[in-house]
Design a protein around this motif. Structure first.
Motif, mmCIF file in Angstrom:
data_model
loop_
_atom_site.group_PDB
_atom_site.id
_atom_site.type_symbol
_atom_site.label_atom_id
_atom_site.label_comp_id
_atom_site.label_asym_id
_atom_site.label_seq_id
_atom_site.Cartn_x
_atom_site.Cartn_y
_atom_site.Cartn_z
ATOM 1 N N UNK A 1 64.490 -12.843 -4.605
ATOM 2 C CA UNK A 1 65.297 -13.913 -3.861
ATOM 3 C C UNK A 1 66.536 -13.032 -3.172
ATOM 4 N N UNK A 2 66.979 -11.884 -3.887
ATOM 5 C CA UNK A 2 68.017 -11.007 -3.345
ATOM 6 C C UNK A 2 67.423 -10.340 -2.191
ATOM 7 N N UNK A 3 66.442 -9.747 -1.907
ATOM 8 C CA UNK A 3 65.538 -9.066 -0.956
ATOM 9 C C UNK A 3 65.400 -10.135 0.057
ATOM 10 N N UNK A 4 64.997 -11.339 -0.264
ATOM 11 C CA UNK A 4 64.852 -12.363 0.821
ATOM 12 C C UNK A 4 66.212 -12.831 1.698
ATOM 13 N N UNK A 5 67.341 -12.912 0.744
ATOM 14 C CA UNK A 5 68.548 -13.039 1.549
ATOM 15 C C UNK A 5 69.051 -11.656 2.306
ATOM 16 N N UNK B 1 69.254 -5.145 -10.148
ATOM 17 C CA UNK B 1 69.847 -5.800 -8.937
ATOM 18 C C UNK B 1 70.879 -5.220 -8.543
ATOM 19 N N UNK B 2 72.169 -4.778 -8.956
ATOM 20 C CA UNK B 2 73.233 -4.210 -8.551
ATOM 21 C C UNK B 2 73.021 -3.024 -7.695
ATOM 22 N N UNK B 3 72.406 -2.043 -7.843
ATOM 23 C CA UNK B 3 72.088 -0.806 -6.980
ATOM 24 C C UNK B 3 71.680 -1.227 -5.855
ATOM 25 N N UNK B 4 70.414 -1.854 -5.742
ATOM 26 C CA UNK B 4 69.949 -2.294 -4.523
ATOM 27 C C UNK B 4 70.915 -3.173 -3.542
ATOM 28 N N UNK B 5 71.585 -4.131 -4.329
ATOM 29 C CA UNK B 5 72.366 -5.119 -3.584
ATOM 30 C C UNK B 5 73.349 -4.321 -2.908
ATOM 31 N N UNK C 1 73.316 -1.168 -1.940
ATOM 32 C CA UNK C 1 73.057 -0.514 -0.780
ATOM 33 C C UNK C 1 72.725 -1.380 0.372
ATOM 34 N N UNK C 2 71.923 -2.417 0.058
ATOM 35 C CA UNK C 2 71.752 -3.461 1.110
ATOM 36 C C UNK C 2 72.911 -4.188 1.793
ATOM 37 N N UNK C 3 73.989 -4.319 1.008
ATOM 38 C CA UNK C 3 75.306 -4.540 1.739
ATOM 39 C C UNK C 3 75.862 -3.847 2.604
ATOM 40 N N UNK C 4 75.985 -2.566 2.056
ATOM 41 C CA UNK C 4 76.266 -1.401 3.056
ATOM 42 C C UNK C 4 75.601 -1.159 4.225
ATOM 43 N N UNK C 5 74.257 -1.330 4.043
ATOM 44 C CA UNK C 5 73.443 -1.462 5.320
ATOM 45 C C UNK C 5 73.711 -2.558 6.211
ATOM 46 N N UNK C 6 73.866 -3.734 5.881
ATOM 47 C CA UNK C 6 74.223 -4.879 6.465
ATOM 48 C C UNK C 6 75.527 -4.806 7.265
ATOM 49 N N UNK C 7 76.492 -4.015 6.544
ATOM 50 C CA UNK C 7 77.753 -4.192 6.973
ATOM 51 C C UNK C 7 77.647 -2.868 8.185
ATOM 52 N N UNK C 8 76.864 -1.886 8.223
ATOM 53 C CA UNK C 8 76.873 -1.033 9.310
ATOM 54 C C UNK C 8 76.181 -1.496 10.513
#
Length: 212
Positions: A20-24, A96-100, A102-109
């Motif tokens: 679900x997290x990856x889908x978001x 969940x937390x480490x991947x989240x 990293x994903x948010x940092x990527x989305x932020x960039x």
């Protein structure tokens, strides 16, 4: 093999949360669409951002409850820390937390405006103090910190409070001095006008002398 074993041991609900997290994240990741007006987002995209914020809030609430208890138990001994770390590593905090993050940092960039609209980042910041307290219990932390700070010129002057500019005994090294020193087997290098001796680091480096 260890990774496959870990996946088999992971609960179905945790696996579902990870999907679900990856889908978001995938829904928020910018595609190759053309013609979109800058800083305007579709209601669907804003809806996914709002869902990410709610998901992050629930995750942070759970981790915020777990970490203080984990820290309390882990502070008993190194053995307790190792056991608690193993449990935390297989929980939401470790999966969940480490991947989240990293994903948010990527989305932020990729799309800072949308992530600011979503408002998930401040929620993660609230976990920093809990994570820091737990990490400070790790055996050998002081040694690792000292080794990180011992690399020449990185942070040494910052932590000792002594700047090269304020040091009256700074040695002036000419280009010819540096070249002669390196010909004799030394390993000096120049970064921003300062000379560093990285001979000791050369023996530890896996990249080889040519890259250094």
């Amino acid at each position: 093999m260890d990774h496959e074993l870990c996946n088999r041991e992971r609960s179905a609900s945790l696996d579902l949360l990870l999907r679900f997290q990856r889908l978001l994240v995938s829904k928020l990741y910018p595609g190759d669409c053309v013609g979109q007006v800058p800083n305007t987002y579709s209601p669907d995209l804003l809806g996914v951002g709002s869902l990410l914020k709610k998901y992050t809030a629930l995750l942070c609430t759970h981790i915020g409850d777990i970490l203080p208890v984990a820290t309390s138990i882990a502070s008993t001994s190194h053995r307790h820390f190792a056991e608690v770390s193993r449990v935390v590593d297989g929980d939401l905090t470790g999966i969940l937390l480490p991947e989240l993050v990293v994903s948010i940092v990527l989305l932020l960039s990729k799309n800072a405006g949308l992530m600011q609209e979503a408002g998930a980042i401040p929620l993660l910041a609230g976990l920093l103090e809990h994570l820091d307290r737990f990490n400070h219990l790790a055996p050998g932390k002081e040694r690792d910190d000292n080794e990180d700070l011992a690399w020449p010129g990185i942070m040494g002057s910052f932590f000792t409070g002594q700047s090269c500019r304020n040091n009256e005994e700074v040695t002036l090294i000419r280009k010819a001095d540096l070249e002669n020193h390196n010909k004799d087997g030394g390993f000096w290098t120049v970064i921003d006008g300062k000379v560093y001796d990285i001979k000791d680091f050369q023996t530890q480096s896996l990249t080889g002398s040519s890259i250094l």
